[in-house]
Every structure is written in structure tokens, then in C-alpha cells.
Design a protein around this motif. Structure first.
Motif, mmCIF file in Angstrom:
data_model
loop_
_atom_site.group_PDB
_atom_site.id
_atom_site.type_symbol
_atom_site.label_atom_id
_atom_site.label_comp_id
_atom_site.label_asym_id
_atom_site.label_seq_id
_atom_site.Cartn_x
_atom_site.Cartn_y
_atom_site.Cartn_z
ATOM 1 N N GLN A 164 18.593 -5.128 -8.512
ATOM 2 C CA GLN A 164 18.741 -4.082 -9.748
ATOM 3 C C GLN A 164 20.212 -3.086 -8.755
ATOM 4 N N ALA A 165 20.472 -3.799 -7.765
ATOM 5 C CA ALA A 165 22.125 -3.118 -7.904
ATOM 6 C C ALA A 165 23.200 -3.767 -8.803
ATOM 7 N N ALA A 166 22.613 -5.211 -9.254
ATOM 8 C CA ALA A 166 23.565 -5.836 -10.083
ATOM 9 C C ALA A 166 23.365 -5.719 -11.372
ATOM 10 N N ARG A 167 21.736 -4.780 -11.896
ATOM 11 C CA ARG A 167 22.407 -4.646 -12.976
ATOM 12 C C ARG A 167 22.685 -3.289 -12.869
ATOM 13 N N ASP A 168 22.879 -1.924 -11.774
ATOM 14 C CA ASP A 168 23.745 -1.113 -11.968
ATOM 15 C C ASP A 168 24.559 -1.425 -12.203
ATOM 16 N N ARG A 169 25.244 -2.204 -11.360
ATOM 17 C CA ARG A 169 27.015 -2.878 -10.988
ATOM 18 C C ARG A 169 27.168 -3.099 -12.985
ATOM 19 N N TRP A 170 26.082 -3.360 -13.367
ATOM 20 C CA TRP A 170 26.620 -4.069 -15.057
ATOM 21 C C TRP A 170 26.833 -2.614 -15.402
ATOM 22 N N ASP A 171 25.588 -1.626 -15.754
ATOM 23 C CA ASP A 171 25.406 -0.667 -16.653
ATOM 24 C C ASP A 171 26.979 0.446 -15.398
ATOM 25 N N SER A 172 27.443 0.302 -14.657
ATOM 26 C CA SER A 172 28.644 1.779 -14.445
ATOM 27 C C SER A 172 30.089 1.051 -14.731
ATOM 28 N N THR A 173 29.539 0.329 -15.405
ATOM 29 C CA THR A 173 30.558 -0.356 -16.567
ATOM 30 C C THR A 173 30.181 -0.171 -18.266
ATOM 31 N N ASP A 174 29.769 -0.013 -18.578
ATOM 32 C CA ASP A 174 28.844 -0.018 -19.634
ATOM 33 C C ASP A 174 29.969 0.133 -20.860
ATOM 34 N N ALA A 175 30.255 1.603 -20.674
ATOM 35 C CA ALA A 175 31.658 2.207 -22.026
ATOM 36 C C ALA A 175 32.787 1.063 -21.690
ATOM 37 N N TYR A 176 33.058 0.270 -20.954
ATOM 38 C CA TYR A 176 34.214 -0.299 -21.350
ATOM 39 C C TYR A 176 33.959 -1.089 -21.650
ATOM 40 N N LEU A 177 32.291 -1.996 -21.041
ATOM 41 C CA LEU A 177 31.882 -3.717 -21.737
ATOM 42 C C LEU A 177 31.733 -2.877 -23.324
ATOM 43 N N HIS A 178 30.847 -2.017 -24.077
ATOM 44 C CA HIS A 178 30.791 -2.527 -25.505
ATOM 45 C C HIS A 178 32.007 -1.243 -26.254
ATOM 46 N N ILE A 179 32.989 -1.926 -25.115
ATOM 47 C CA ILE A 179 34.155 -1.303 -26.498
ATOM 48 C C ILE A 179 34.837 -2.526 -26.365
ATOM 49 N N LEU A 180 35.334 -3.194 -24.878
ATOM 50 C CA LEU A 180 36.048 -4.094 -25.808
ATOM 51 C C LEU A 180 35.120 -5.337 -25.436
ATOM 52 N N LEU A 181 34.442 -5.709 -25.931
ATOM 53 C CA LEU A 181 32.628 -6.219 -25.735
ATOM 54 C C LEU A 181 32.277 -7.051 -27.290
ATOM 55 N N ARG A 182 32.090 -8.122 -27.613
ATOM 56 C CA ARG A 182 30.810 -7.843 -28.997
ATOM 57 C C ARG A 182 29.866 -7.619 -28.269
ATOM 58 N N HIS A 183 28.850 -6.488 -29.035
ATOM 59 C CA HIS A 183 27.615 -6.136 -28.346
ATOM 60 C C HIS A 183 26.531 -7.110 -28.791
ATOM 61 N N SER A 184 26.183 -8.127 -29.178
ATOM 62 C CA SER A 184 25.265 -9.371 -29.011
ATOM 63 C C SER A 184 25.618 -9.735 -27.922
ATOM 64 N N GLU A 185 26.927 -9.932 -27.029
ATOM 65 C CA GLU A 185 26.861 -10.401 -25.930
ATOM 66 C C GLU A 185 26.378 -9.759 -24.667
ATOM 67 N N THR A 186 26.671 -8.169 -25.345
ATOM 68 C CA THR A 186 25.985 -7.319 -23.882
ATOM 69 C C THR A 186 25.004 -6.674 -24.442
ATOM 70 N N ASP A 187 24.155 -7.109 -25.090
ATOM 71 C CA ASP A 187 22.523 -6.980 -25.715
ATOM 72 C C ASP A 187 22.089 -8.004 -25.104
ATOM 73 N N ALA A 188 22.863 -9.059 -24.888
ATOM 74 C CA ALA A 188 22.037 -10.398 -24.372
ATOM 75 C C ALA A 188 21.599 -10.270 -22.142
ATOM 76 N N ILE A 189 22.632 -9.885 -22.422
ATOM 77 C CA ILE A 189 22.756 -9.915 -20.886
ATOM 78 C C ILE A 189 21.787 -8.330 -21.052
ATOM 79 N N TYR A 190 21.629 -7.809 -20.861
ATOM 80 C CA TYR A 190 20.759 -6.374 -20.833
ATOM 81 C C TYR A 190 19.729 -6.490 -21.029
ATOM 82 N N THR A 191 19.153 -7.944 -22.283
ATOM 83 C CA THR A 191 17.924 -8.099 -22.413
ATOM 84 C C THR A 191 17.304 -9.334 -21.219
ATOM 85 N N GLY A 192 18.800 -9.601 -20.788
ATOM 86 C CA GLY A 192 18.214 -10.659 -19.737
ATOM 87 C C GLY A 192 18.101 -9.860 -18.063
ATOM 88 N N PHE A 193 18.539 -8.803 -17.839
ATOM 89 C CA PHE A 193 18.433 -8.157 -17.337
ATOM 90 C C PHE A 193 16.952 -7.954 -17.314
#
Length: 126
Positions: free
Chosen positions: A56-85
Motif C-alpha cells: 500500500q505504501a508503494a501504491r500510495d507513492r505511485w498515486d502521489s505522482t499520478d499526474a506527472y506519470l500520466h502526462i509524460l508516460l504512455r497510458h498503456s504502461e501506467t495502466d499496466a502498473i496500476y493493474t499490477g498493484f
């Protein structure tokens, strides 16, 4: 001459921003990987509560940078990691050791691949 200097300055600024982004993603994914590996170690000792807390701490850390990640990375990659969590969290709740280990390893691999894809290497440029 002023246009050449301005163009060079812009090019250097973009290059510096790319290097900063690459360094940030690398350190960010290493941080998450370390947390997920610690969660795996706890799960192997059947300390599912600690594994859940770390995940959950790792997931919270991921979520804390959600906007940055969705702006600069491909959505398919961020979605796959979200699904993995989400997948890892479900296996923790069910306390399914083998399935959890496999899902956690897959999530860690996705994070490592994300980091690799954002590095400034010849392989990524060509």
C-alpha cells in the motif's frame, strides 16, 4: 546569430529536462521496487499484514505522482502498473503465496521496464 543562440538554448533546456526526467523515473522505480521486494520478503515469512502495508505504501507513492506519470508516460504502461498493484493487493488479501509472488514479480518487472524505456540510451533513440 540571436536565433542560433536561442535555438541552442532551447535545445539544451529540452536535453536537460530529458535527463532530469530520466533520473527521476529511474530513482522513483528503484524506490518502488525496493518496497515491493521488502513486501515479498514479508509475505514469504507469512507476515501478510506487513506485506499489505508495504504494498500500500508503494501504491500510495505511485498515486502521489499520478499526474506527472500520466502526462509524460504512455497510458498503456501506467495502466499496466496500476493493474499490477490491484492484482498484487488481491493476492495479498487472499494470502495466495504463489500467485502473489508471480504477480509481484510481474509488477516489479513492469517498473524496471518502464525505467529502462525512459533512459537516454542508443537503443531507445533508434
Amino acid at each position: 546569430m540571436k536565433r542560433i543562440i536561442a535555438a541552442t538554448a532551447i535545445l539544451l533546456l529540452v536535453f536537460a529536462a530529458t535527463l532530469c526526467h530520466s533520473f527521476y523515473i529511474s530513482s522513483f522505480t528503484q524506490e518502488l521496487t525496493s518496497i515491493l521486494e521488502a513486501a515479498e520478503a514479508n509475505a514469504e515469512r507469512n507476515d501478510w499484514a506487513a506485506a499489505e502495508k508495504l504494498t500500500q505504501a508503494a501504491r500510495d507513492r505511485w498515486d502521489s505522482t499520478d499526474a506527472y506519470l500520466h502526462i509524460l508516460l504512455r497510458h498503456s504502461e501506467t495502466d499496466a502498473i496500476y493493474t499490477g498493484f490491484r492484482e498484487v493487493a488481491e493476492f495479498i488479501q487472499c494470502q495466495e503465496g504463489g500467485e502473489y509472488s508471480a504477480a509481484n514479480a510481474r509488477l516489479i518487472a513492469e517498473l524496471e521496464l518502464l525505467s529502462e524505456a525512459e533512459q537516454l540510451t542508443l537503443k531507445n533513440i533508434l
